[in-house]
Scaffold this motif. Structure first.
Motif, PDB file in Angstrom:
ATOM      1  N   ILE A 216       0.449 -43.862   2.197  1.00 33.62           N
ATOM      2  CA  ILE A 216      -0.643 -44.826   1.651  1.00 33.62           C
ATOM      3  C   ILE A 216      -0.066 -46.276   1.645  1.00 33.62           C
ATOM      4  O   ILE A 216       1.180 -46.530   1.487  1.00 33.62           O
ATOM      5  CB  ILE A 216      -1.327 -44.563   0.348  1.00 33.62           C
ATOM      6  CG1 ILE A 216      -0.277 -44.562  -0.755  1.00 33.62           C
ATOM      7  CG2 ILE A 216      -2.283 -43.318   0.401  1.00 33.62           C
ATOM      8  CD1 ILE A 216      -1.091 -44.310  -2.077  1.00 33.62           C
ATOM      9  N   GLU A 217      -0.776 -47.385   1.590  1.00 32.03           N
ATOM     10  CA  GLU A 217      -0.187 -48.570   1.572  1.00 32.03           C
ATOM     11  C   GLU A 217       0.566 -49.116   0.331  1.00 32.03           C
ATOM     12  O   GLU A 217       1.692 -49.647   0.258  1.00 32.03           O
ATOM     13  CB  GLU A 217      -1.329 -49.885   1.988  1.00 32.03           C
ATOM     14  CG  GLU A 217      -0.852 -51.255   1.947  1.00 32.03           C
ATOM     15  CD  GLU A 217       0.008 -51.508   3.063  1.00 32.03           C
ATOM     16  OE1 GLU A 217       0.630 -52.620   3.142  1.00 32.03           O
ATOM     17  OE2 GLU A 217       0.349 -50.647   3.922  1.00 32.03           O
ATOM     18  N   GLY A 218       0.080 -48.678  -0.838  1.00 28.86           N
ATOM     19  CA  GLY A 218       0.452 -49.098  -2.300  1.00 28.86           C
ATOM     20  C   GLY A 218       0.525 -50.695  -2.310  1.00 28.86           C
ATOM     21  O   GLY A 218      -0.009 -51.227  -1.464  1.00 28.86           O
ATOM     22  N   PRO A 219       0.930 -51.093  -3.314  1.00 27.97           N
ATOM     23  CA  PRO A 219       1.688 -50.380  -4.337  1.00 27.97           C
ATOM     24  C   PRO A 219       0.801 -49.603  -5.351  1.00 27.97           C
ATOM     25  O   PRO A 219       1.483 -48.863  -6.233  1.00 27.97           O
ATOM     26  CB  PRO A 219       2.788 -51.125  -5.029  1.00 27.97           C
ATOM     27  CG  PRO A 219       1.788 -52.785  -4.952  1.00 27.97           C
ATOM     28  CD  PRO A 219       1.078 -52.424  -3.585  1.00 27.97           C
ATOM     29  N   ARG A 220      -0.452 -49.799  -5.292  1.00 25.21           N
ATOM     30  CA  ARG A 220      -1.252 -49.086  -6.449  1.00 25.21           C
ATOM     31  C   ARG A 220      -1.171 -47.481  -5.989  1.00 25.21           C
ATOM     32  O   ARG A 220      -0.887 -47.279  -4.751  1.00 25.21           O
ATOM     33  CB  ARG A 220      -2.729 -49.752  -6.481  1.00 25.21           C
ATOM     34  CG  ARG A 220      -3.242 -49.099  -4.771  1.00 25.21           C
ATOM     35  CD  ARG A 220      -4.629 -49.773  -5.196  1.00 25.21           C
ATOM     36  NE  ARG A 220      -5.654 -49.201  -3.788  1.00 25.21           N
ATOM     37  CZ  ARG A 220      -6.170 -47.931  -3.187  1.00 25.21           C
ATOM     38  NH1 ARG A 220      -5.858 -46.987  -4.112  1.00 25.21           N
ATOM     39  NH2 ARG A 220      -6.807 -47.865  -2.267  1.00 25.21           N
TER      40      ARG A 220
ATOM     41  N   VAL B  15       0.696 -38.455   8.390  1.00 26.71           N
ATOM     42  CA  VAL B  15      -0.684 -38.987   8.432  1.00 26.71           C
ATOM     43  C   VAL B  15      -0.339 -40.530   8.018  1.00 26.71           C
ATOM     44  O   VAL B  15      -0.135 -40.940   6.832  1.00 26.71           O
ATOM     45  CB  VAL B  15      -1.914 -38.539   7.795  1.00 26.71           C
ATOM     46  CG1 VAL B  15      -3.281 -39.404   8.009  1.00 26.71           C
ATOM     47  CG2 VAL B  15      -2.122 -37.219   8.306  1.00 26.71           C
ATOM     48  N   ASP B  16      -0.559 -41.630   8.893  1.00 27.78           N
ATOM     49  CA  ASP B  16      -0.536 -43.016   8.204  1.00 27.78           C
ATOM     50  C   ASP B  16      -1.728 -43.724   7.951  1.00 27.78           C
ATOM     51  O   ASP B  16      -3.005 -43.893   8.722  1.00 27.78           O
ATOM     52  CB  ASP B  16      -0.126 -43.864   9.630  1.00 27.78           C
ATOM     53  CG  ASP B  16       0.015 -45.191   9.375  1.00 27.78           C
ATOM     54  OD1 ASP B  16       0.062 -45.715   8.250  1.00 27.78           O
ATOM     55  OD2 ASP B  16      -0.334 -46.153  10.324  1.00 27.78           O
ATOM     56  N   ARG B  17      -1.944 -44.137   6.407  1.00 32.63           N
ATOM     57  CA  ARG B  17      -2.956 -44.655   5.894  1.00 32.63           C
ATOM     58  C   ARG B  17      -2.462 -46.061   5.313  1.00 32.63           C
ATOM     59  O   ARG B  17      -3.136 -46.777   4.711  1.00 32.63           O
ATOM     60  CB  ARG B  17      -3.573 -43.809   4.816  1.00 32.63           C
ATOM     61  CG  ARG B  17      -4.198 -42.441   5.091  1.00 32.63           C
ATOM     62  CD  ARG B  17      -5.581 -42.929   5.970  1.00 32.63           C
ATOM     63  NE  ARG B  17      -6.337 -43.699   5.131  1.00 32.63           N
ATOM     64  CZ  ARG B  17      -7.465 -44.147   5.714  1.00 32.63           C
ATOM     65  NH1 ARG B  17      -7.788 -44.057   7.088  1.00 32.63           N
ATOM     66  NH2 ARG B  17      -8.251 -44.887   5.053  1.00 32.63           N
ATOM     67  N   THR B  18      -1.526 -46.575   5.992  1.00 30.52           N
ATOM     68  CA  THR B  18      -0.966 -47.885   5.768  1.00 30.52           C
ATOM     69  C   THR B  18      -1.721 -48.818   6.534  1.00 30.52           C
ATOM     70  O   THR B  18      -2.672 -48.654   7.300  1.00 30.52           O
ATOM     71  CB  THR B  18       0.515 -48.107   5.780  1.00 30.52           C
ATOM     72  OG1 THR B  18       0.678 -48.076   7.242  1.00 30.52           O
ATOM     73  CG2 THR B  18       1.296 -47.226   5.074  1.00 30.52           C
ATOM     74  N   SER B  19      -1.478 -50.087   6.176  1.00 37.20           N
ATOM     75  CA  SER B  19      -2.346 -51.261   6.930  1.00 37.20           C
ATOM     76  C   SER B  19      -1.459 -52.556   7.144  1.00 37.20           C
ATOM     77  O   SER B  19      -0.769 -52.676   5.955  1.00 37.20           O
ATOM     78  CB  SER B  19      -3.764 -51.755   6.200  1.00 37.20           C
ATOM     79  OG  SER B  19      -3.603 -52.188   4.899  1.00 37.20           O
TER      80      SER B  19
END
Length: 315
Positions: A207-211, A154-158
């Protein structure tokens, strides 16, 4: 950062045949030589290095499709991968290695040149990619030290570039099953043989990160039935598919994510410490997986682009 400490180990016959210098450091492929991007798209010219024991490749630069255009013809831009590419052998297999974040870890997960990395591997003749990574667990039963070989993503990056085909029309590639079935079964068998707690299948949310995730985000991920959370598995997987490469993710659980257990949540130092404790075992697992991969591909990955008109020629 967490979910992002690993690198690419890629197995396939590399053309042309490379010289065989001694290994550069422990844990690297046997007889490794380093290849850096510089001036040529394909083909490799030789020169004598500082040692008479072996010859080193000249630097070559890799061409990536660019978004800019000159007249009616698409231009290509020059872009280096994360670091020099080490090529050598693991057992009988020719391999190429790229440190995903650079050897000095200068690229955070959202800044990694994913397109350049996969393009570099394809340019060297790699056709099978093994991608280890550190992940957080979204399930209480998958504790630190478990190996998860996911079968979904699942892609939750942006904002990350996630395609090579952004000029001269769209190229729609099937991505229903993101990972190579042959690579997955090979990795699972190697992990079980190595006495790892092994999970065959599961969903990796990237997730996008880096957090790290908030507790609410982590609980939402788990509520959707997803298994593990990381920062680097996408767009790697889709870029590999767009190049008709086999792609296998081997995920080492370093901690439970924030929504799984009480407390302050994971810290950067805790993840680094745990990964360091297991890095030798992970290298062994990756090496065993690489050596067990079939040399001839029978999976559907190699035919992912069949019947599709591409805007440029692949290396």
């Amino acid at each position: 950062m967490r979910r992002s400490y690993s690198s690419y180990w890629c197995a396939h016959s590399l053309q042309p045949s490379y010289p065989q210098p001694p290994a550069t450091r422990p844990g690297y492929p046997q007889n490794a030589v380093r290849v850096h991007p510089a001036h040529h798209r394909s083909g490799y010219s030789l020169r004598h290095g500082h040692s008479r024991r072996y010859r080193r490749y000249r630097r070559f630069r890799l061409l990536l499709p660019a978004r800019r255009r000159r007249g009616d013809r698409a231009r290509h831009s020059l872009r280096p991968p994360s670091d020099v590419v080490t090529v050598g052998r693991i057992g009988s297999r020719s391999v190429a290695f790229i440190p995903r974040h650079g050897r000095d870890h200068r690229f955070p997960p959202h800044r990694i040149p994913y397109r350049a990395n996969l393009w570099a591997l394809r340019s060297l003749g790699v056709r099978q990619v093994v991608a280890p990574s550190a992940v957080g667990s979204l399930r209480a039963e998958y504790g630190p030290g478990a190996i998860v070989v996911p079968d979904q993503l699942v892609d939750r990056t942006s904002g990350r570039p996630q395609t090579y085909y952004d000029v001269d029309g769209a190229v729609h590639v099937s991505f229903a099953d993101p990972y190579c079935p042959t690579g997955r079964s090979t990795a699972v068998a190697a992990a079980r043989a190595g006495d790892w707690q092994t999970v065959d299948g599961g969903t990796l949310v990237v997730i996008e990160g880096p957090r790290f995730s908030t507790r609410a985000e982590s609980q939402w991920f788990a509520g959707n039935g997803w298994s593990i959370v990381g920062m680097t598995g996408f767009p790697e997987a889709i870029l590999a598919r767009e190049l008709a490469l086999c792609y296998t993710s081997i995920s080492l659980v370093t901690d439970h994510d924030a929504g799984v257990e009480a407390g302050q949540g994971v810290t950067h130092d805790e993840v680094l410490e745990f990964f360091a404790q297991n890095v030798t075992r992970m290298r062994t697992l990756v090496a065993e997986t690489v050596q067990s991969l079939p040399e001839e591909r029978t999976c559907p990955c190699g035919s992912a682009l069949d019947g599709i008109k591409l805007p440029f020629e692949l290396p």
